[in-house]
Design a protein around this motif. Sequence first.
Motif, PDB file in Angstrom:
ATOM      1  N   THR A  15      14.166  -9.775   4.152  1.00 50.80           N
ATOM      2  CA  THR A  15      14.719  -9.370   2.906  1.00 50.80           C
ATOM      3  C   THR A  15      13.647  -8.709   1.945  1.00 50.80           C
ATOM      4  OG1 THR A  15      13.864 -11.482   1.977  1.00 50.80           O
ATOM      5  CG2 THR A  15      16.138 -11.671   2.628  1.00 50.80           C
ATOM      6  N   LYS A  16      12.035  -8.890   2.536  1.00 50.02           N
ATOM      7  CA  LYS A  16      11.166  -8.039   1.855  1.00 50.02           C
ATOM      8  C   LYS A  16       9.997  -7.536   2.548  1.00 50.02           C
ATOM      9  CE  LYS A  16       8.666 -12.236   0.888  1.00 50.02           C
ATOM     10  NZ  LYS A  16       8.196 -13.327  -0.092  1.00 50.02           N
ATOM     11  N   THR A  17      10.112  -7.622   3.966  1.00 47.62           N
ATOM     12  CA  THR A  17       8.982  -7.352   4.621  1.00 47.62           C
ATOM     13  C   THR A  17       9.530  -5.747   5.569  1.00 47.62           C
ATOM     14  OG1 THR A  17       8.378  -9.321   5.439  1.00 47.62           O
ATOM     15  CG2 THR A  17       7.432  -7.600   6.760  1.00 47.62           C
ATOM     16  N   TYR A  18       8.887  -4.795   5.291  1.00 48.19           N
ATOM     17  CA  TYR A  18       8.782  -3.356   5.621  1.00 48.19           C
ATOM     18  C   TYR A  18       8.000  -2.929   6.507  1.00 48.19           C
ATOM     19  CZ  TYR A  18      12.355  -2.762   1.722  1.00 48.19           C
ATOM     20  OH  TYR A  18      13.205  -2.828   0.776  1.00 48.19           O
ATOM     21  N   TYR A  19       8.291  -2.058   7.600  1.00 47.49           N
ATOM     22  CA  TYR A  19       7.257  -1.606   8.567  1.00 47.49           C
ATOM     23  C   TYR A  19       7.548  -0.070   8.426  1.00 47.49           C
ATOM     24  CZ  TYR A  19      11.277  -0.503  11.507  1.00 47.49           C
ATOM     25  OH  TYR A  19      12.458  -0.043  12.236  1.00 47.49           O
ATOM     26  N   ASP A  20       6.419   0.598   8.723  1.00 49.42           N
ATOM     27  CA  ASP A  20       6.420   2.183   8.508  1.00 49.42           C
ATOM     28  C   ASP A  20       6.632   2.593   9.707  1.00 49.42           C
ATOM     29  OD1 ASP A  20       5.936   4.880   8.208  1.00 49.42           O
ATOM     30  OD2 ASP A  20       3.984   4.658   7.251  1.00 49.42           O
ATOM     31  N   GLU A  21       8.276   3.172   9.972  1.00 52.00           N
ATOM     32  CA  GLU A  21       8.735   3.850  11.093  1.00 52.00           C
ATOM     33  C   GLU A  21       7.732   4.991  11.469  1.00 52.00           C
ATOM     34  OE1 GLU A  21      12.467   5.740  11.408  1.00 52.00           O
ATOM     35  OE2 GLU A  21      12.941   4.390  12.677  1.00 52.00           O
ATOM     36  N   ASP A  22       7.245   5.921  10.990  1.00 52.75           N
ATOM     37  CA  ASP A  22       6.580   6.956  11.131  1.00 52.75           C
ATOM     38  C   ASP A  22       5.252   6.808  11.599  1.00 52.75           C
ATOM     39  OD1 ASP A  22       8.859   8.503  10.418  1.00 52.75           O
ATOM     40  OD2 ASP A  22       8.063   9.150   8.502  1.00 52.75           O
ATOM     41  N   PHE A  23       4.607   5.778  11.017  1.00 49.23           N
ATOM     42  CA  PHE A  23       3.073   5.443  11.375  1.00 49.23           C
ATOM     43  C   PHE A  23       3.213   4.740  12.925  1.00 49.23           C
ATOM     44  CE2 PHE A  23      -0.562   2.490  11.572  1.00 49.23           C
ATOM     45  CZ  PHE A  23      -1.394   3.255  11.290  1.00 49.23           C
ATOM     46  N   THR A  24       4.345   4.032  13.122  1.00 54.82           N
ATOM     47  CA  THR A  24       4.284   3.281  14.279  1.00 54.82           C
ATOM     48  C   THR A  24       4.097   4.147  15.621  1.00 54.82           C
ATOM     49  OG1 THR A  24       5.485   1.505  13.341  1.00 54.82           O
ATOM     50  CG2 THR A  24       5.610   1.552  15.580  1.00 54.82           C
ATOM     51  N   ARG A  25       3.436   3.746  16.552  1.00 51.67           N
ATOM     52  CA  ARG A  25       3.237   4.364  17.872  1.00 51.67           C
ATOM     53  C   ARG A  25       2.470   3.512  19.211  1.00 51.67           C
ATOM     54  NH1 ARG A  25       0.611   8.703  14.659  1.00 51.67           N
ATOM     55  NH2 ARG A  25       1.793   7.662  13.178  1.00 51.67           N
ATOM     56  N   VAL A  26       2.574   4.074  20.154  1.00 50.16           N
ATOM     57  CA  VAL A  26       2.102   3.379  21.108  1.00 50.16           C
ATOM     58  C   VAL A  26       0.922   4.106  21.667  1.00 50.16           C
ATOM     59  CG1 VAL A  26       2.528   2.673  23.590  1.00 50.16           C
ATOM     60  CG2 VAL A  26       4.322   2.590  21.985  1.00 50.16           C
ATOM     61  N   ASP A  27      -0.446   3.297  21.826  1.00 49.33           N
ATOM     62  CA  ASP A  27      -1.760   3.904  22.239  1.00 49.33           C
ATOM     63  C   ASP A  27      -1.451   4.237  23.788  1.00 49.33           C
ATOM     64  OD1 ASP A  27      -4.340   4.546  22.555  1.00 49.33           O
ATOM     65  OD2 ASP A  27      -4.921   2.368  23.217  1.00 49.33           O
ATOM     66  N   GLN A  28      -1.725   5.435  24.363  1.00 52.70           N
ATOM     67  CA  GLN A  28      -1.489   5.619  25.658  1.00 52.70           C
ATOM     68  C   GLN A  28      -2.430   4.946  26.669  1.00 52.70           C
ATOM     69  OE1 GLN A  28      -1.846   9.957  25.868  1.00 52.70           O
ATOM     70  NE2 GLN A  28       0.373  10.225  26.348  1.00 52.70           N
ATOM     71  N   SER A  29      -3.709   4.631  25.995  1.00 54.04           N
ATOM     72  CA  SER A  29      -4.666   4.250  27.202  1.00 54.04           C
ATOM     73  C   SER A  29      -4.447   2.513  27.218  1.00 54.04           C
ATOM     74  CB  SER A  29      -5.989   4.504  26.740  1.00 54.04           C
ATOM     75  OG  SER A  29      -6.133   3.919  25.460  1.00 54.04           O
ATOM     76  N   THR A  30      -3.824   1.912  26.432  1.00 53.53           N
ATOM     77  CA  THR A  30      -3.714   0.348  26.466  1.00 53.53           C
ATOM     78  C   THR A  30      -2.092  -0.174  26.318  1.00 53.53           C
ATOM     79  OG1 THR A  30      -3.657   0.309  24.017  1.00 53.53           O
ATOM     80  CG2 THR A  30      -5.967   0.153  25.216  1.00 53.53           C
ATOM     81  N   GLY A  31      -1.400   0.834  25.921  1.00 52.21           N
ATOM     82  CA  GLY A  31       0.210   0.272  25.697  1.00 52.21           C
ATOM     83  C   GLY A  31       0.282  -0.422  24.612  1.00 52.21           C
ATOM     84  N   LEU A  32      -0.705  -0.807  23.727  1.00 54.94           N
ATOM     85  CA  LEU A  32      -0.562  -1.479  22.478  1.00 54.94           C
ATOM     86  C   LEU A  32       0.300  -0.826  21.618  1.00 54.94           C
ATOM     87  CD1 LEU A  32      -4.141  -2.891  22.033  1.00 54.94           C
ATOM     88  CD2 LEU A  32      -2.140  -3.944  22.936  1.00 54.94           C
ATOM     89  N   ILE A  33       0.989  -1.293  20.799  1.00 57.95           N
ATOM     90  CA  ILE A  33       1.917  -0.815  19.625  1.00 57.95           C
ATOM     91  C   ILE A  33       1.027  -0.836  18.396  1.00 57.95           C
ATOM     92  CG2 ILE A  33       3.891  -0.637  18.229  1.00 57.95           C
ATOM     93  CD1 ILE A  33       5.425  -1.815  20.549  1.00 57.95           C
ATOM     94  N   VAL A  34       0.712   0.319  17.635  1.00 62.56           N
ATOM     95  CA  VAL A  34      -0.024   0.160  16.313  1.00 62.56           C
ATOM     96  C   VAL A  34       0.990   0.381  15.194  1.00 62.56           C
ATOM     97  CG1 VAL A  34      -1.760   1.323  14.950  1.00 62.56           C
ATOM     98  CG2 VAL A  34      -2.117   0.847  17.464  1.00 62.56           C
ATOM     99  N   THR A  35       1.083  -0.294  14.193  1.00 67.32           N
ATOM    100  CA  THR A  35       2.145  -0.426  13.159  1.00 67.32           C
ATOM    101  C   THR A  35       1.370  -0.778  11.895  1.00 67.32           C
ATOM    102  OG1 THR A  35       4.227  -0.839  12.698  1.00 67.32           O
ATOM    103  CG2 THR A  35       3.037  -2.661  13.592  1.00 67.32           C
ATOM    104  N   ARG A  36       1.995  -0.488  10.934  1.00 66.99           N
ATOM    105  CA  ARG A  36       1.786  -1.263   9.514  1.00 66.99           C
ATOM    106  C   ARG A  36       3.020  -1.684   9.089  1.00 66.99           C
ATOM    107  NH1 ARG A  36      -0.241   4.445   6.225  1.00 66.99           N
ATOM    108  NH2 ARG A  36       1.769   5.334   6.511  1.00 66.99           N
ATOM    109  N   ILE A  37       2.723  -2.976   8.172  1.00 68.86           N
ATOM    110  CA  ILE A  37       3.757  -3.484   7.631  1.00 68.86           C
ATOM    111  C   ILE A  37       3.495  -3.680   6.074  1.00 68.86           C
ATOM    112  CG2 ILE A  37       4.648  -4.545   9.577  1.00 68.86           C
ATOM    113  CD1 ILE A  37       3.858  -7.270   8.433  1.00 68.86           C
ATOM    114  N   ALA A  38       4.467  -4.080   5.285  1.00 71.25           N
ATOM    115  CA  ALA A  38       3.999  -4.340   3.769  1.00 71.25           C
ATOM    116  C   ALA A  38       5.197  -4.900   3.035  1.00 71.25           C
ATOM    117  CB  ALA A  38       3.925  -3.216   2.846  1.00 71.25           C
ATOM    118  N   GLU A  39       4.897  -5.952   2.462  1.00 69.76           N
ATOM    119  CA  GLU A  39       6.042  -6.675   1.468  1.00 69.76           C
ATOM    120  C   GLU A  39       6.445  -6.142   0.256  1.00 69.76           C
ATOM    121  OE1 GLU A  39       5.351 -10.958   1.370  1.00 69.76           O
ATOM    122  OE2 GLU A  39       5.734 -11.196   3.634  1.00 69.76           O
TER     123      GLU A  39
END
Length: 135
Positions: A32-56
């Motif tokens: 109901t109040k937690t947003y994530y930034d779809e444009d910022f979200t990406r996968v690091d090629q070298s590790t496969g980790l997803i980097v993202t940011r969220i805010a309420e």
Amino acid sequence: MKRLVVCLLGVPILALATAAIAENWKLAPGETKTYYDEDFTRVDQSTGLIVTRIAEGKANGPYRNWPASKGPILIFALDCAADKWMDLGMDFDGSKGLPKGWRKEDKIDDISGAVGKAGKLLCEAKESLPKVELP
């Protein structure tokens, strides 16, 4: 001729400036109040980790205009296969990038406990996320 050169040089600069502020805050499904930034979200090629940011709060425009009263923007790296996450810090003014050595941060259990339903959504969509070489 000088006007043409100035005009042609201005187009790439404008494109870079626009790309730098591109954001697309999405409400995570079931939240109901937690947003994530779809444009910022990406996968690091070298590790496969997803980097993202969220805010309420309420997604109300550019990152730099996210009201401080709504809380900071939190930056995470997600290891979906292990159901672990890494805390990459908070951002209050839109100037924070990834910290040096971020891949070596401690991994903590339970992605959903930290990132909420956005974490589950991003892990399920991992194959469709942009894969980039991050610093």
